[in-house]
Design an enzyme around this catalytic site. Structure first.
Site, short mmCIF file in Angstrom:
data_model
loop_
_atom_site.label_atom_id
_atom_site.label_comp_id
_atom_site.label_asym_id
_atom_site.label_seq_id
_atom_site.Cartn_x
_atom_site.Cartn_y
_atom_site.Cartn_z
N LYS A 24 0.82 -1.21 0.00
CA LYS A 24 0.00 0.00 0.00
C LYS A 24 0.85 1.27 0.00
O LYS A 24 0.36 2.35 -0.34
CB LYS A 24 -0.95 0.01 1.19
N ASP A 25 2.15 1.16 0.35
CA ASP A 25 3.04 2.32 0.35
C ASP A 25 3.69 2.58 -1.01
O ASP A 25 4.35 3.60 -1.20
CB ASP A 25 4.18 2.12 1.37
N ARG A 77 -7.28 8.84 4.20
CA ARG A 77 -8.37 7.89 3.93
C ARG A 77 -9.08 7.51 5.22
O ARG A 77 -10.32 7.54 5.31
CB ARG A 77 -7.80 6.63 3.26
N ARG A 78 -8.30 7.14 6.24
CA ARG A 78 -8.90 6.76 7.51
C ARG A 78 -9.63 7.94 8.15
O ARG A 78 -10.73 7.79 8.69
CB ARG A 78 -7.81 6.23 8.46
N ARG A 119 2.03 10.10 13.19
CA ARG A 119 3.08 9.63 12.29
C ARG A 119 4.05 8.73 13.01
O ARG A 119 4.10 8.68 14.22
CB ARG A 119 3.83 10.83 11.71
N ASN A 144 6.57 4.84 12.82
CA ASN A 144 6.34 3.41 12.61
C ASN A 144 5.34 2.90 13.64
O ASN A 144 4.88 3.64 14.52
CB ASN A 144 7.66 2.63 12.66
N VAL A 145 4.99 1.63 13.53
CA VAL A 145 3.95 1.06 14.39
C VAL A 145 4.27 1.25 15.86
O VAL A 145 3.43 1.68 16.65
CB VAL A 145 3.77 -0.44 14.07
N THR A 195 6.24 3.44 17.32
CA THR A 195 6.19 4.86 17.68
C THR A 195 4.75 5.33 17.85
O THR A 195 4.41 6.05 18.80
CB THR A 195 6.88 5.72 16.61
N ARG A 196 3.89 4.89 16.95
CA ARG A 196 2.49 5.33 17.01
C ARG A 196 1.77 4.75 18.23
O ARG A 196 0.95 5.43 18.86
CB ARG A 196 1.76 4.96 15.72
N CYS A 233 -0.66 8.03 -2.91
CA CYS A 233 -0.82 7.11 -1.78
C CYS A 233 -1.51 7.76 -0.59
O CYS A 233 -2.01 7.08 0.28
CB CYS A 233 0.55 6.58 -1.34
#
Length: 306
Positions: free
Chosen positions: A80-81, A126-127, A144, A146-147, A149-150, A235
């Protein structure tokens, strides 16, 4: 010819998991491999929303350069990226079997906010658009990183929850107990799929990767990405698309939203395997002809996409 296939990847935990997954599959087939991790611009700049950076494929460009310089042979991406048009000389060498396609809301144990006002976090337009369409009284904050970090940012802030791709959390065993499935939210095109790219001139790597390709996933993601490409959305645009196979028939659902979620164009259609190659394009064209073209023009202006 015998050579070590150098696997390029971002250096986040999830990206490395994906690279190691590809490495194991190639090793099991008898190929020699080496993983080379690089840090992308998208990982380095965390204080701006993605669309403000103005770069399509921000998570893939660093690996593209590494391939062009001959530093790595192949690159593993969350599909998706990846921009819908690959750089000259690059090819889609393998699409691995898809994982969970859906988004989830990770929350803090109390869901009362769903019935009133609340604040959730996501860096995805989108979300954000789909959430505001369903919960117009809510606020969506940018998130923002990575997983890992979020997830930490969610703990450190007063937000009620944050939206994640289920596959990312599941792959590295970070999916908490406090989540709900957002099966009403149409995912990003190719969400849950992994793409491996190679150079067009590298026949050795192409042959190796051909054994990893999952045909059904390749077909479904082709439709979704063609839908995205025809709408001319990058994207980061508020576009969702999902193709699934039931009883030898491909069922597709696509959506185009305004940034605030108030305006949307949706389509639901099905086709057989003989007609899939232009199916995504045809679905996107129908949305454009029914008013979506004007919305896309507004989006391009708002997002400064040229």
């Amino acid at each position: 010819m015998k050579k070590t296939i150098r696997i390029g990847t971002r250096d986040s935990e999830l990206a490395l998991w994906q690279a190691h997954t590809v490495q194991k599959k190639l090793t099991d087939l008898g190929y020699e491999t080496e993983i080379i991790a690089v840090k992308s611009t998208g990982d380095l700049i965390l204080d701006k929303p993605l669309y403000e950076l103005g770069i399509t494929g921000i998570f893939t460009k660093t690996l593209d350069v590494a391939m062009l310089k001959g530093e790595v042979d192949i690159a593993v991406h969350s599909m998706k990226d990846v921009p819908t048009t690959l750089p000259n000389g690059f090819i889609q060498a393998a699409v691995l079997e898809r994982a969970n396609v859906y988004d989830i809301l990770v929350h803090k144990g109390n869901l009362d906010f769903l019935e009133s006002k609340g604040t959730i976090a996501s860096g995805s337009l989108r979300r954000k658009a789909q959430w505001l369409h369903k919960y117009p009284t809510h606020t969506v904050e940018d998130l923002r990183g990575n997983v890992n970090t979020r997830l930490q940012k969610l703990k450190d802030n007063t937000w009620n929850g944050a939206i994640f791709a289920a596959a990312g959390l599941e792959r590295i065993n970070l999916k908490p107990d406090t989540y709900i499935n957002l099966d009403w939210m149409i995912p990003a095109p190719a969400q849950g799929a992994m793409l491996v790219v190679a150079m067009e001139s590298d026949i050795f790597s192409q042959e190796a990767l051909s054994h990893l390709n999952h045909t059904e996933t390749e077909i479904c993601t082709h439709i979704e990405r063609q839908f995205l490409k025809t709408l001319e959305g990058g994207c980061t645009a508020p576009i969702g698309a999902l193709a699934k196979v039931y009883d030898e028939t491909i069922h597709f659902e696509g959506v185009l939203h305004s940034l605030d979620g108030k305006e949307n164009y949706t389509i639901k259609k099905s086709c057989n395997f003989e007609d899939y190659k232009s199916f995504g394009k045809d679905c996107a064209q129908e949305i454009l002809n029914n008013g979506g073209r004007f919305l896309m023009e507004k989006l391009r202006t708002a997002l400064k996409v040229k």
